[in-house]
Write a protein that holds these residues in place. Structure first.
Motif, PDB file in Angstrom:
ATOM      1  N   MET A  14      -1.347   0.507   5.699  1.00  0.00           N
ATOM      2  CA  MET A  14      -1.639   0.008   4.365  1.00  0.00           C
ATOM      3  C   MET A  14      -2.194  -1.405   4.447  1.00  0.00           C
ATOM      4  SD  MET A  14       1.331   1.607   1.928  1.00  0.00           S
ATOM      5  CE  MET A  14       0.195   1.691   0.543  1.00  0.00           C
ATOM      6  N   SER A  15      -2.903  -1.803   3.419  1.00  0.00           N
ATOM      7  CA  SER A  15      -3.579  -3.094   3.387  1.00  0.00           C
ATOM      8  C   SER A  15      -2.740  -4.115   2.635  1.00  0.00           C
ATOM      9  CB  SER A  15      -4.949  -2.947   2.716  1.00  0.00           C
ATOM     10  OG  SER A  15      -5.450  -4.198   2.312  1.00  0.00           O
ATOM     11  N   LYS A  16      -2.376  -5.208   3.300  1.00  0.00           N
ATOM     12  CA  LYS A  16      -1.605  -6.249   2.628  1.00  0.00           C
ATOM     13  C   LYS A  16      -2.385  -6.896   1.489  1.00  0.00           C
ATOM     14  CE  LYS A  16       1.348 -10.274   3.411  1.00  0.00           C
ATOM     15  NZ  LYS A  16       0.901 -10.968   2.199  1.00  0.00           N
ATOM     16  N   PRO A  17      -3.660  -7.247   1.660  1.00  0.00           N
ATOM     17  CA  PRO A  17      -4.395  -7.819   0.528  1.00  0.00           C
ATOM     18  C   PRO A  17      -4.432  -6.901  -0.692  1.00  0.00           C
ATOM     19  CG  PRO A  17      -5.574  -8.230   2.569  1.00  0.00           C
ATOM     20  CD  PRO A  17      -4.463  -7.291   2.901  1.00  0.00           C
ATOM     21  N   ALA A  18      -4.565  -5.605  -0.444  1.00  0.00           N
ATOM     22  CA  ALA A  18      -4.603  -4.665  -1.572  1.00  0.00           C
ATOM     23  C   ALA A  18      -3.252  -4.583  -2.271  1.00  0.00           C
ATOM     24  CB  ALA A  18      -5.025  -3.282  -1.089  1.00  0.00           C
ATOM     25  N   LEU A  19      -2.154  -4.637  -1.511  1.00  0.00           N
ATOM     26  CA  LEU A  19      -0.825  -4.636  -2.113  1.00  0.00           C
ATOM     27  C   LEU A  19      -0.560  -5.934  -2.867  1.00  0.00           C
ATOM     28  CD1 LEU A  19       1.170  -2.980   0.807  1.00  0.00           C
ATOM     29  CD2 LEU A  19       0.754  -1.973  -1.444  1.00  0.00           C
ATOM     30  N   ASP A  20      -1.005  -7.046  -2.303  1.00  0.00           N
ATOM     31  CA  ASP A  20      -0.832  -8.335  -2.987  1.00  0.00           C
ATOM     32  C   ASP A  20      -1.595  -8.370  -4.309  1.00  0.00           C
ATOM     33  OD1 ASP A  20       0.790  -9.252  -0.963  1.00  0.00           O
ATOM     34  OD2 ASP A  20      -0.790 -10.374   0.073  1.00  0.00           O
ATOM     35  N   ARG A  21      -2.714  -7.654  -4.370  1.00  0.00           N
ATOM     36  CA  ARG A  21      -3.479  -7.594  -5.621  1.00  0.00           C
ATOM     37  C   ARG A  21      -2.655  -6.971  -6.754  1.00  0.00           C
ATOM     38  NH1 ARG A  21      -8.167  -6.417  -2.490  1.00  0.00           N
ATOM     39  NH2 ARG A  21      -7.874  -4.169  -2.788  1.00  0.00           N
ATOM     40  N   VAL A  43       7.289  -0.579  -2.343  1.00  0.00           N
ATOM     41  CA  VAL A  43       6.455   0.462  -1.742  1.00  0.00           C
ATOM     42  C   VAL A  43       6.998   0.736  -0.342  1.00  0.00           C
ATOM     43  CG1 VAL A  43       4.133   1.166  -1.070  1.00  0.00           C
ATOM     44  CG2 VAL A  43       4.447  -0.329  -3.058  1.00  0.00           C
ATOM     45  N   PHE A  44       7.289   2.003  -0.089  1.00  0.00           N
ATOM     46  CA  PHE A  44       7.895   2.450   1.170  1.00  0.00           C
ATOM     47  C   PHE A  44       6.960   3.470   1.804  1.00  0.00           C
ATOM     48  CE2 PHE A  44      10.468   5.572   3.425  1.00  0.00           C
ATOM     49  CZ  PHE A  44      11.402   4.829   4.121  1.00  0.00           C
ATOM     50  N   ARG A  45       6.639   3.276   3.075  1.00  0.00           N
ATOM     51  CA  ARG A  45       5.766   4.246   3.736  1.00  0.00           C
ATOM     52  C   ARG A  45       6.128   4.376   5.218  1.00  0.00           C
ATOM     53  NH1 ARG A  45      -0.476   4.959   5.231  1.00  0.00           N
ATOM     54  NH2 ARG A  45      -0.633   7.165   4.723  1.00  0.00           N
ATOM     55  N   ARG A  46       6.130   5.609   5.685  1.00  0.00           N
ATOM     56  CA  ARG A  46       6.367   5.927   7.099  1.00  0.00           C
ATOM     57  C   ARG A  46       7.635   5.262   7.633  1.00  0.00           C
ATOM     58  NH1 ARG A  46       0.060   5.489   9.268  1.00  0.00           N
ATOM     59  NH2 ARG A  46      -0.695   7.284   8.083  1.00  0.00           N
ATOM     60  N   GLY A  47       8.689   5.333   6.807  1.00  0.00           N
ATOM     61  CA  GLY A  47       9.990   4.886   7.259  1.00  0.00           C
ATOM     62  C   GLY A  47      10.303   3.432   7.046  1.00  0.00           C
ATOM     63  N   ILE A  49       9.873  -0.285   4.407  1.00  0.00           N
ATOM     64  CA  ILE A  49       9.410  -0.978   3.204  1.00  0.00           C
ATOM     65  C   ILE A  49       8.211  -1.825   3.597  1.00  0.00           C
ATOM     66  CG2 ILE A  49       9.959  -2.735   1.491  1.00  0.00           C
ATOM     67  CD1 ILE A  49      12.836  -1.806   1.565  1.00  0.00           C
ATOM     68  N   VAL A  50       7.060  -1.530   3.020  1.00  0.00           N
ATOM     69  CA  VAL A  50       5.844  -2.260   3.365  1.00  0.00           C
ATOM     70  C   VAL A  50       5.460  -3.270   2.294  1.00  0.00           C
ATOM     71  CG1 VAL A  50       4.958  -0.423   4.844  1.00  0.00           C
ATOM     72  CG2 VAL A  50       4.392  -0.421   2.404  1.00  0.00           C
ATOM     73  N   HIS A  51       6.124  -3.192   1.145  1.00  0.00           N
ATOM     74  CA  HIS A  51       5.864  -4.171   0.089  1.00  0.00           C
ATOM     75  C   HIS A  51       7.068  -4.219  -0.828  1.00  0.00           C
ATOM     76  CE1 HIS A  51       3.304  -6.738  -2.398  1.00  0.00           C
ATOM     77  NE2 HIS A  51       3.807  -6.115  -3.455  1.00  0.00           N
ATOM     78  N   SER A  52       7.558  -5.417  -1.104  1.00  0.00           N
ATOM     79  CA  SER A  52       8.683  -5.601  -2.025  1.00  0.00           C
ATOM     80  C   SER A  52       8.486  -6.932  -2.737  1.00  0.00           C
ATOM     81  CB  SER A  52      10.008  -5.604  -1.259  1.00  0.00           C
ATOM     82  OG  SER A  52      11.094  -5.804  -2.138  1.00  0.00           O
ATOM     83  N   SER A  53       8.457  -6.887  -4.057  1.00  0.00           N
ATOM     84  CA  SER A  53       8.210  -8.120  -4.801  1.00  0.00           C
ATOM     85  C   SER A  53       9.002  -8.142  -6.091  1.00  0.00           C
ATOM     86  CB  SER A  53       6.718  -8.271  -5.119  1.00  0.00           C
ATOM     87  OG  SER A  53       6.290  -7.243  -6.003  1.00  0.00           O
ATOM     88  N   VAL A  54       9.433  -9.315  -6.490  1.00  0.00           N
ATOM     89  CA  VAL A  54      10.045  -9.539  -7.795  1.00  0.00           C
ATOM     90  C   VAL A  54       9.309 -10.704  -8.450  1.00  0.00           C
ATOM     91  CG1 VAL A  54      12.318  -8.635  -7.223  1.00  0.00           C
ATOM     92  CG2 VAL A  54      11.816 -11.024  -6.765  1.00  0.00           C
ATOM     93  N   GLN A  55       9.072 -10.569  -9.745  1.00  0.00           N
ATOM     94  CA  GLN A  55       8.351 -11.604 -10.489  1.00  0.00           C
ATOM     95  C   GLN A  55       8.932 -11.721 -11.887  1.00  0.00           C
ATOM     96  OE1 GLN A  55       3.880 -11.920  -9.710  1.00  0.00           O
ATOM     97  NE2 GLN A  55       4.162  -9.716  -9.683  1.00  0.00           N
ATOM     98  N   ARG A  67      15.689 -10.499  -9.600  1.00  0.00           N
ATOM     99  CA  ARG A  67      16.056 -10.628  -8.188  1.00  0.00           C
ATOM    100  C   ARG A  67      16.060  -9.246  -7.546  1.00  0.00           C
ATOM    101  NH1 ARG A  67      19.900 -14.221 -10.785  1.00  0.00           N
ATOM    102  NH2 ARG A  67      19.423 -16.405 -10.292  1.00  0.00           N
ATOM    103  N   ASP A  68      16.167  -9.221  -6.235  1.00  0.00           N
ATOM    104  CA  ASP A  68      16.173  -7.944  -5.516  1.00  0.00           C
ATOM    105  C   ASP A  68      17.324  -7.046  -5.957  1.00  0.00           C
ATOM    106  OD1 ASP A  68      13.898  -8.490  -4.044  1.00  0.00           O
ATOM    107  OD2 ASP A  68      15.003  -9.366  -2.363  1.00  0.00           O
ATOM    108  N   ASP A  69      18.431  -7.643  -6.420  1.00  0.00           N
ATOM    109  CA  ASP A  69      19.597  -6.845  -6.804  1.00  0.00           C
ATOM    110  C   ASP A  69      19.788  -6.748  -8.315  1.00  0.00           C
ATOM    111  OD1 ASP A  69      20.416  -9.425  -7.364  1.00  0.00           O
ATOM    112  OD2 ASP A  69      22.323  -9.284  -6.277  1.00  0.00           O
ATOM    113  N   THR A  70      18.753  -7.038  -9.091  1.00  0.00           N
ATOM    114  CA  THR A  70      18.841  -6.886 -10.556  1.00  0.00           C
ATOM    115  C   THR A  70      19.150  -5.432 -10.904  1.00  0.00           C
ATOM    116  OG1 THR A  70      17.379  -8.749 -11.022  1.00  0.00           O
ATOM    117  CG2 THR A  70      17.538  -7.046 -12.707  1.00  0.00           C
ATOM    118  N   ILE A  71      20.035  -5.253 -11.867  1.00  0.00           N
ATOM    119  CA  ILE A  71      20.422  -3.915 -12.315  1.00  0.00           C
ATOM    120  C   ILE A  71      19.642  -3.573 -13.585  1.00  0.00           C
ATOM    121  CG2 ILE A  71      22.328  -2.489 -13.160  1.00  0.00           C
ATOM    122  CD1 ILE A  71      24.208  -4.234 -11.455  1.00  0.00           C
TER     123      ILE A  71
END
Length: 424
Positions: A14-21, A43-47, A49-55, A67-71
């Motif tokens: 996967m492309s990091k620039p495309a995920l950052d977009r 986003v999880f691929r091939r075993g 986590i290839v992208h994880s973001s909170v904003q 946060r990562d643990d927000t319910i």
């Protein structure tokens, strides 16, 4: 349960620039524009986590960040969990998909189909065939939701507040109320988004001999280590609970992005929410709260054929059955749906046993794969699993209704655009 290892997008094709977009898009078009308070994307691929973001913010009033643990309230993303739980009982030989529902709910044996009238003076006719268990799992039962506002049957649901998550009442009282309201159509005749998953939860309790919520806890959540998933948020986790907002300033559920927009209005304050105490109505259709991490664990088990870390929920052949289109005549949703609303686009999409299923990506006008399965929740949470690409995407925010903005279509296009090394 062992958490997945983060990895570089490139190592998973996967492309990091495309995920950052995608993050830039969410921030610019939704958070900065005041449409979403905040977002979480995994986003999880091939075993891995290839992208994880909170904003943005989980609570605008108190300036609490996501946060990562927000319910989050996951609402109808409860339905796939309920469906998997039910199929565990099918695998154990305790129930079969072609059995009549009245075998387990005798008071429903003589349910008629609506012809005319208003509650309680309905004119009905006998159904062409009895409601079967499979009708509950694929939403061809003849049941409905009150918010559909399409028929006198819907109105009767609204009057009794049937299927509303945040209310008094119990699963037993819902079943009793439904015994007095006719079906919207003969089972198997059409697809209609409905309280069928709530009925499925009731049946899990009746067939398993334990409360529905206990079954989920003992058979799914505890074994998989989904410690933040449940029908209420306990006091020691309340500080992690997000606020929920409405995109319609009037507090209605009819807002669409093409209409005149106002700011977000607070729909459910996390400090006074009904989700802070155990509910009397345990909704298998929309009652769960969860985190992105917990839901990813559930999705990983499905992507791996029903098993994760030595914990098997269901067998791979059962999962294959669940993620096959079960709509009569192998039709897609536009050909059979009477629903005014669903958590899925329609063209090229069928429905399995608890999930929407992509039959023909070309008809959806979106990138994707045949066999991809998905669903979402009323507050705009969503997920999809693409076995062909070994891909899971989970999106969290808290804005009602989920039809307010085309975020799910945008995410699908942008995530698939980030794949640089396809399995196809």
């Amino acid at each position: 349960m062992l958490a997945p290892t983060p990895a570089s997008p490139e190592s998973a094709g996967m492309s990091k620039p495309a995920l950052d977009r995608i993050d830039d898009h969410l921030k610019r078009q939704y958070i900065d524009a005041g449409r979403f308070p905040g977002t979480q994307l995994v986003v999880f691929r091939r075993g891995n986590i290839v992208h994880s973001s909170v904003q943005g913010l989980a609570d605008l009033e108190r300036k609490v960040p996501v946060r990562d643990d927000t319910i989050f309230r996951i609402y109808s993303m409860t339905k796939p969990i309920t469906s998997v739980a039910f199929m565990m009982l099918v695998e154990e030989g305790r129930v079969a998909l072609d059995e009549p529902v009245h075998k387990y709910i005798p008071e429903w044996k003589n349910l008629g189909v609506f012809q005319a009238g208003i509650a309680p003076a309905f004119l009905t006719r006998p159904p062409a065939r009895p409601m079967q268990i499979i009708d509950l799992l694929r939403h061809t039962s003849g049941l409905t939701y009150g918010f559909q506002q399409r028929s006198n049957v819907d109105a009767a649901y609204r009057e009794k507040r049937i299927g509303e998550v945040e209310l008094s009442g119990t699963l037993d009282s819902m079943i009793a109320d439904l015994a007095k309201i006719p079906l919207d159509f003969s089972p198997g005749e059409a697809w209609n988004y409905s309280v069928s998953a709530d009925v499925t939860g009731y049946l899990i309790g009746k067939i398993s001999g334990m409360p529905f919520e206990q079954f989920l806890q003992e058979r799914i959540f505890n074994p998989l280590g989904m410690a933040d998933t449940g029908f209420f948020v306990p006091a020691d986790k309340a500080h992690r609970f997000a606020a929920c907002y409405n995109a319609d300033p009037g507090g209605m559920m009819s807002f669409h992005a093409t209409e005149k927009k106002g700011g977000l209005s607070l729909q459910d304050d996390p400090t006074t929410s009904s989700f802070l105490t155990p509910p009397s109505f345990i909704s298998g259709g929309g009652g769960l709260c969860s985190t992105a991490a917990d839901y990813l664990t559930f999705c990983r088990a499905l992507l791996a054929g029903g098993e994760l870390g030595g914990v098997r929920l269901i067998g791979p052949k059962t999962l294959a059955l669940m993620t096959t289109n079960h709509l009569p005549g192998n039709r897609d949703l536009p050909a059979i749906s009477r629903s005014m609303f669903a958590e899925a686009t329609y063209n090229g999409i069928g429905f399995g046993l608890g999930f929407s299923v992509t039959m023909d990506p070309a008809k959806t006008l979106l990138a994707g794969s045949p066999g991809e399965y998905a669903w979402g929740g009323a507050a705009t949470t969503s997920f999809w699993i693409d076995p062909a690409e070994e891909l899971i995407t989970i999106f969290m925010t808290q804005v009602l209704p989920s039809s307010a903005y085309p975020i799910r279509r945008e995410l699908r296009s942008m995530v698939y655009a980030a794949i640089s090394d396809s399995n196809l």
